[in-house]
Enzyme design. Structure first.
Site, PDB file in Angstrom:
ATOM      1  N   GLU A 106      10.422  28.876 -19.044  1.00  0.00           N
ATOM      2  CA  GLU A 106      11.243  27.432 -18.854  1.00  0.00           C
ATOM      3  C   GLU A 106      11.847  27.030 -20.423  1.00  0.00           C
ATOM      4  O   GLU A 106      11.631  25.961 -20.685  1.00  0.00           O
ATOM      5  CB  GLU A 106      10.479  26.053 -18.326  1.00  0.00           C
ATOM      6  CG  GLU A 106      10.160  26.555 -17.049  1.00  0.00           C
ATOM      7  CD  GLU A 106       9.516  25.249 -16.525  1.00  0.00           C
ATOM      8  OE1 GLU A 106       9.758  24.094 -17.047  1.00  0.00           O
ATOM      9  OE2 GLU A 106       9.340  25.344 -15.299  1.00  0.00           O
ATOM     10  N   HIS A 157       4.922  29.795 -24.001  1.00  0.00           N
ATOM     11  CA  HIS A 157       5.002  29.004 -23.046  1.00  0.00           C
ATOM     12  C   HIS A 157       4.734  27.423 -23.744  1.00  0.00           C
ATOM     13  O   HIS A 157       3.574  27.140 -23.772  1.00  0.00           O
ATOM     14  CB  HIS A 157       3.686  29.025 -22.027  1.00  0.00           C
ATOM     15  CG  HIS A 157       3.778  28.229 -20.805  1.00  0.00           C
ATOM     16  ND1 HIS A 157       3.695  28.903 -19.428  1.00  0.00           N
ATOM     17  CD2 HIS A 157       3.994  26.950 -20.556  1.00  0.00           C
ATOM     18  CE1 HIS A 157       3.605  27.580 -18.610  1.00  0.00           C
ATOM     19  NE2 HIS A 157       3.964  26.579 -19.364  1.00  0.00           N
ATOM     20  N   GLN A 205      -2.741  24.513 -22.064  1.00  0.00           N
ATOM     21  CA  GLN A 205      -3.159  23.683 -20.918  1.00  0.00           C
ATOM     22  C   GLN A 205      -4.503  23.929 -20.608  1.00  0.00           C
ATOM     23  O   GLN A 205      -5.206  22.950 -20.129  1.00  0.00           O
ATOM     24  CB  GLN A 205      -2.128  23.893 -19.789  1.00  0.00           C
ATOM     25  CG  GLN A 205      -0.632  23.203 -20.067  1.00  0.00           C
ATOM     26  CD  GLN A 205       0.252  23.434 -18.919  1.00  0.00           C
ATOM     27  OE1 GLN A 205       0.900  24.433 -18.721  1.00  0.00           O
ATOM     28  NE2 GLN A 205       0.480  22.442 -18.423  1.00  0.00           N
TER      29      GLN A 205
END
Ligand code: FCB
Length: 434
Positions: free
Chosen positions: A178, A133, A43
């Site tokens: 997650e 991630h 990101q």
């Protein structure tokens, strides 16, 4: 500034005495509460070759340069110092470090991460390193990714080389971010590469393999220890509450119940049962809010409803999800009982151009967090998502979660503080609800 703008919900809660008001005495956090901020490699870093590199988001953008954090981490660490954060959660990009199964790690790229970690430690900012991630080397991705059981051994090999290299710089480790969101978006909702829909068997395989890999990574990390302090390790669960807008709607109830069972309960059990979490020392939690169903549809801007349309239904959202600060309190108390482990809130934040809304929302969430702690939840820290506006996966650059803005249309990618930054800074500095 009218900090309650657009949030009649908060005014109602204050009037009815459910939320403390500004006149109440300061709401303190425990001593040594770790105030931090967070990003992830794909990101923010730019210059990465993984399954996201060729993805073009609906806004026409990609992550090839992102925030250029790869070249500008020293400047970004100065911003963190200005904010007064004591910790930074970052992910290490596997695709940068390992070119093939079992290959030695790329020395130059490893040195660069070591330098970043050294700069953080020198600035008094404790790094929390995330091992996975939402991204993979292409040689993993093209071979079935996490649906392939061989990925577990490949990941173990990567981790077994990485940990000795970083143990003199890192003591806080976060294995998987997650797994629930990752498995849903890749194989259920078709939003992350490889964009498959409703593949429940693949969803389960991803979760299972990640749970096994989590366990072995925790063991490796615990065995290696750290020279900078006691090792702490855990995986991060996203917690989304699911509900209905109106009572007595069987179909909406069914959708909420099924989402909760698959996304929350099944994932947490896969990770914590059969001894798979026994080497973990903490539970990570990412909390944003809730999703309610109405006439068979989810009421979220992330699924195409406007904030204004949702507000008319009494659903107050940022640009992603309905905000639900009380839900933070309940999930913290539940997770604490369920895992028996201390909790780090490894992500929390909001995306919206209305800074007054974000500030009111942050205060409400911190108030509920503080109350959960006074009611017995053992929460050790909170990492604000995110340090800066960045590449928000399937949404490109349209969802702005930053404490800092980034000018993506200028070559310089200039960072600037947003109004919410000074509110968060106050929390970091005073250790109270700002
Ligand atoms: C979480 C992700 C993070 C970011 C935030 C908004 O689910 O872990 O990378 O996308 O949501």
């Amino acid at each position: 500034m009218n900090t309650e703008s657009g949030m009649p919900w908060f005014e109602d809660q204050k009037r009815s005495g459910n939320l403390p008001t500004a006149t109440d005495s300061a709401l303190h956090f425990p001593k040594n509460f770790l105030w931090g901020t967070a990003t992830s490699a794909t990101q923010v870093e730019g210059h990465i070759t993984n399954e996201w590199t060729d993805f073009v988001a609906p806004d026409g953008n990609h992550c090839r340069v992102a925030c250029d954090h790869y070249n500008r981490y020293r400047e970004d660490i100065q911003w963190m110092q200005h904010l007064g954060v004591k910790a930074y959660r970052l992910s290490i990009e596997w695709s940068r470090l390992q070119a093939a199964p079992n290959a030695p790690l790329n020395r130059a790229e490893l040195d660069r991460y070591c330098d970043k970690l050294d700069c953080l430690n020198a600035a008094g900012i404790t790094p929390m390193v995330v091992l996975h991630h939402f991204s993979n080397p292409l040689w993993i991705y093209r071979n079935g990714g996490w649906t392939n059981p061989a990925t577990v051994a490949a990941f173990q090999n990567f981790v077994s080389q990485l940990i000795p290299a970083l143990r003199s710089r890192v003591r806080l480790w976060n294995t998987f971010n997650e797994p629930d969101t990752y498995a849903s978006c890749t194989y259920q909702l078709g939003e992350f590469p490889p964009f498959h829909k409703v593949r429940i068997r693949s969803f389960r395989a991803v979760i299972d393999h990640m749970a096994i890999a989590h366990h072995s990574a925790c063991e490796l990390i615990r065995q290696a220890g750290s020279t900078v302090g006691p090792v702490e390790v855990g995986f991060t669960k996203n917690w989304t509450h699911f509900g209905t807008l109106k009572p007595n709607r069987p179909w909406d109830w069914f959708m909420a119940k099924t989402s909760h069972t698959i996304f929350n309960r099944w994932v947490i059990h896969a990770f914590t049962r059969a001894g798979r979490n026994k080497a973990a020392t903490f539970q990570g939690l990412n909390y944003y809010g809730r999703v309610r169903f109405h006439n068979g549809h989810s009421l979220t801007p992330a699924r195409g409803r406007s904030r204004e349309e949702l507000a008319r239904l009494g659903v107050y959202s940022d640009d992603m999800f309905e905000r639900y600060p009380f839900g933070l309190e309940t999930v913290l108390l539940d997770l604490h009982l369920e895992s028996g482990l201390p909790i780090y809130i490894t992500e929390h934040g909001s995306a919206c151009s209305d800074e007054a809304f974000r500030i009111a929302d942050l205060r409400a969430n911190l108030t509920c967090l503080q109350r959960a702690i006074t009611r017995g939840a053992d929460v050790r820290g909170l990492f604000y998502w995110s340090l800066m506006d960045n590449f928000e996966w399937q949404f490109g650059y349209t969802k702005k979660f930053g404490l800092l803005s980034v000018n993506f249309s200028g070559e310089q990618l200039t960072r600037r503080l947003k109004p919410i930054a000074s509110v968060f800074q106050k929390a970091c500095v005073t250790n109270c609800v700002p």
